[in-house]
Design an enzyme around this catalytic site. Structure first.
Site, PDB file in Angstrom:
ATOM      1  N   LYS A  50       0.791  -1.341   0.043  1.00 53.70           N
ATOM      2  CA  LYS A  50       0.142   0.008  -0.260  1.00 53.70           C
ATOM      3  C   LYS A  50       0.848   1.288   0.018  1.00 53.70           C
ATOM      4  O   LYS A  50       0.715   2.281  -0.748  1.00 53.70           O
ATOM      5  CB  LYS A  50      -0.832  -0.126   1.202  1.00 53.70           C
ATOM      6  CG  LYS A  50      -1.630   1.161   1.495  1.00 53.70           C
ATOM      7  CD  LYS A  50      -2.365   1.198   2.815  1.00 53.70           C
ATOM      8  CE  LYS A  50      -0.854   1.395   3.892  1.00 53.70           C
ATOM      9  NZ  LYS A  50      -1.577   1.428   5.186  1.00 53.70           N
ATOM     10  N   ARG A 199     -21.266   6.241   5.359  1.00 52.31           N
ATOM     11  CA  ARG A 199     -22.420   6.183   5.945  1.00 52.31           C
ATOM     12  C   ARG A 199     -22.399   7.322   7.214  1.00 52.31           C
ATOM     13  O   ARG A 199     -23.476   7.784   7.719  1.00 52.31           O
ATOM     14  CB  ARG A 199     -23.065   5.142   6.792  1.00 52.31           C
ATOM     15  CG  ARG A 199     -21.972   4.437   7.705  1.00 52.31           C
ATOM     16  CD  ARG A 199     -22.672   3.088   8.132  1.00 52.31           C
ATOM     17  NE  ARG A 199     -21.477   2.518   9.413  1.00 52.31           N
ATOM     18  CZ  ARG A 199     -21.777   1.320   9.790  1.00 52.31           C
ATOM     19  NH1 ARG A 199     -22.764   0.638   9.280  1.00 52.31           N
ATOM     20  NH2 ARG A 199     -21.098   1.000  10.574  1.00 52.31           N
ATOM     21  N   ARG A 205     -13.580   8.292  11.851  1.00 48.83           N
ATOM     22  CA  ARG A 205     -14.266   8.477  13.116  1.00 48.83           C
ATOM     23  C   ARG A 205     -13.031   8.214  14.286  1.00 48.83           C
ATOM     24  O   ARG A 205     -12.454   7.209  14.245  1.00 48.83           O
ATOM     25  CB  ARG A 205     -15.329   7.379  13.174  1.00 48.83           C
ATOM     26  CG  ARG A 205     -16.074   7.357  14.523  1.00 48.83           C
ATOM     27  CD  ARG A 205     -17.253   6.547  14.327  1.00 48.83           C
ATOM     28  NE  ARG A 205     -17.227   5.240  13.935  1.00 48.83           N
ATOM     29  CZ  ARG A 205     -16.795   4.326  14.647  1.00 48.83           C
ATOM     30  NH1 ARG A 205     -16.949   4.362  16.061  1.00 48.83           N
ATOM     31  NH2 ARG A 205     -16.597   2.908  14.028  1.00 48.83           N
ATOM     32  N   HIS A 435      15.777  24.380  11.954  1.00 45.45           N
ATOM     33  CA  HIS A 435      15.257  25.414  11.026  1.00 45.45           C
ATOM     34  C   HIS A 435      15.919  25.433   9.690  1.00 45.45           C
ATOM     35  O   HIS A 435      16.941  25.234   9.993  1.00 45.45           O
ATOM     36  CB  HIS A 435      15.158  26.869  11.733  1.00 45.45           C
ATOM     37  CG  HIS A 435      14.438  27.915  10.754  1.00 45.45           C
ATOM     38  ND1 HIS A 435      13.048  27.987  10.843  1.00 45.45           N
ATOM     39  CD2 HIS A 435      14.944  28.733   9.807  1.00 45.45           C
ATOM     40  CE1 HIS A 435      12.861  29.021   9.653  1.00 45.45           C
ATOM     41  NE2 HIS A 435      13.992  29.724   9.214  1.00 45.45           N
TER      42      HIS A 435
END
Length: 458
Positions: A50, A199, A205, A435
């Site tokens: 993946k 849904r 979630r 930085h």
């Protein structure tokens, strides 16, 4: 060949392989039983392939940015077959490495399907061999969950997505979790018209709300269409397309449909219940803090227990099992602080409590920054990076770190280390910023963006 072992491991995925290898290193006689390929979901058809596909999909963005840095790359072209072939070579290499890692300490690899026939016994279905062991470890992982709807056989899951003969012209992905977000990134980046149907009201979630909002905005900016609060009721073949019937009454054709609706523990057909092993309602194996089941001689680790379906967790559990049972070092895995990464575009990295959950644990300070990644500043790309630090009130213990944007997963891995040590905001502040980097933002926050007092945002 003797049919008696100290340990029989069912499943050669990440957790099982680690448990077998470490146990053999402690001197145990170990066999691992696997009916498919060594390496499990992560290596063979999960996180490794993946992420390779995610890398491939991101070249589209790099080609778009190249002219702002003076590069003329012409008209880029992409060949799906080449990507799949190169992925397969890498997976074969990794599988060979896993096999060698097992054979080196003397683990016997048995290519068969196992059924547990008792507290200390296993039957191999192909060969008919009966094996005995002092200890049995179940590490069979999980499988994609497919909705029980008409025409479900026309859809694919993440398993099949890695082996498509060709890219579809369009794809509908059902689901709102990280698998859906990652494959939407892959397909859209490779030129496929991509739609997500979910849904719920918003994807991811359980994640911090700013991550959820930012992810959806980033996917939509990439061209992904997201349909909320809608279910897929059925699929039917219409010519070369698959027509999808939605719960809002709409029918629409797609070149392919992918289910990314969660994963279910692989316990079916293993004989566990007959052997007395207690299972949860979702089929997951119930275990204690040391991964022991209701049968004292049988243990389980990884996704099959459904504690946390993540490869590093399975590996940690497998190692802890070996230390506990064969190493003389009882070890319980702490599941209370587990970082997560979503390799989407934009990338998500998160560890600790979300803002919502942290606010229920007492008074907190919340530090948030948003900025354009430096790579985009010479171009017209307006993508924003987001970093959030959540601490106890007054610059106390860091409770959560949430990052959206390039390199989020790499940064969150480092943030997880001080968090595991209960670091405070002051501890973060003592680190000198490097930085220019994005990660420096985590150690340069001066004042909270807002606070919660008594559970109320101020």
């Amino acid at each position: 060949m003797s049919d008696s072992y100290d340990l029989l491991v069912i499943g050669a995925g990440s957790g099982g392989v680690r448990a077998a290898r470490i146990s053999a290193g402690y001197g145990a006689r170990v066999a691992i039983i696997e009916e498919y390929r060594v390496g499990g979901t992560c290596v063979i058809r999960g996180c490794v392939p993946k992420k390779l596909f995610v890398y491939a999909s991101r070249y589209k963005d790099l080609f778009e940015l190249a002219p702002s840095f003076g590069w003329n790359v012409g008209t880029p072209g992409f060949d799906w077959a080449t990507l799949v072939a190169n992925k397969d070579k890498e997976i074969a290499r990794l599988e060979a490495a896993y096999v060698a890692g097992l054979e080196r300490p003397g683990v016997e690899i048995i290519r068969d399907r196992a059924v547990v026939t008792g507290p200390n016994s296993i039957r191999l279905l192909k060969s008919g061999r009966e094996l005995a062991a002092k200890t049995i470890l179940v590490a069979t992982g999980a499988r994609p969950r497919i909705p029980d709807i008409p025409g479900k056989e026309l859809g694919i899951t993440s398993n099949e997505a890695f082996h498509l003969d060709r890219l579809p012209r369009s794809i509908l992905i059902e689901g709102g979790g990280f698998i859906s977000a990652e494959f939407a990134t892959i397909f859209s980046g490779l030129g496929v018209a991509t739609t997500i149907v979910y849904r719920g009201e918003r994807m991811l979630r359980g994640f911090d709300e700013d991550l959820r909002v930012g992810l959806e905005a980033g996917l939509e900016a990439r061209g992904v269409t997201i349909i909320h609060q809608t279910d897929v009721l059925g699929l039917r073949q219409t010519g070369k397309d698959i027509t999808v019937s939605f719960s809002d009454g709409v029918d629409a054709p797609f070149g392919a449909v992918m289910f990314a609706t969660g994963r279910s523990p692989n316990t079916s057909g293993l004989g566990l219940e007959a052997a007395g092993v207690a299972l949860g309602e979702d089929g997951a194996i119930a275990v204690d803090e040391y991964s022991r089941t209701s049968v004292p001689s049988i243990y389980a680790v990884g996704d099959v227990t459904n504690r946390a379906q993540l490869t590093p967790v399975a590996i940690r559990e497998g190692h802890a099992f070996a230390d506990t049972v064969f190493g003389g070092m009882p070890t319980a895995v702490d599941h209370s602080l587990i970082g997560e990464a979503v390799f989407a575009e934009p990338e998500v990295g998160t560890v600790g409590l979300s803002e919502h959950d942290a606010a229920t644990h007492g008074d907190i300070d919340v530090y948030v920054t948003r900025f354009r990644p430096m790579m985009n500043t010479l171009s017209l790309k307006s993508d924003r990076m987001m970093m959030k630090l959540i601490t106890r009130a007054g610059g106390g213990e860091v409770l959560g770190v949430h990052i959206l944007g390039p390199g989020a997963s790499e940064i969150i891995q480092m943030a997880a280390i001080p968090m595991a040590m209960k670091a405070s905001k002051a501890d973060f502040d003592r680190a000198i910023a490097m930085h220019p980097t994005a990660a420096e933002e985590l150690v340069t926050f001066k004042k909270p963006s807002y606070v919660y007092r008594g559970g109320v945002k101020q």
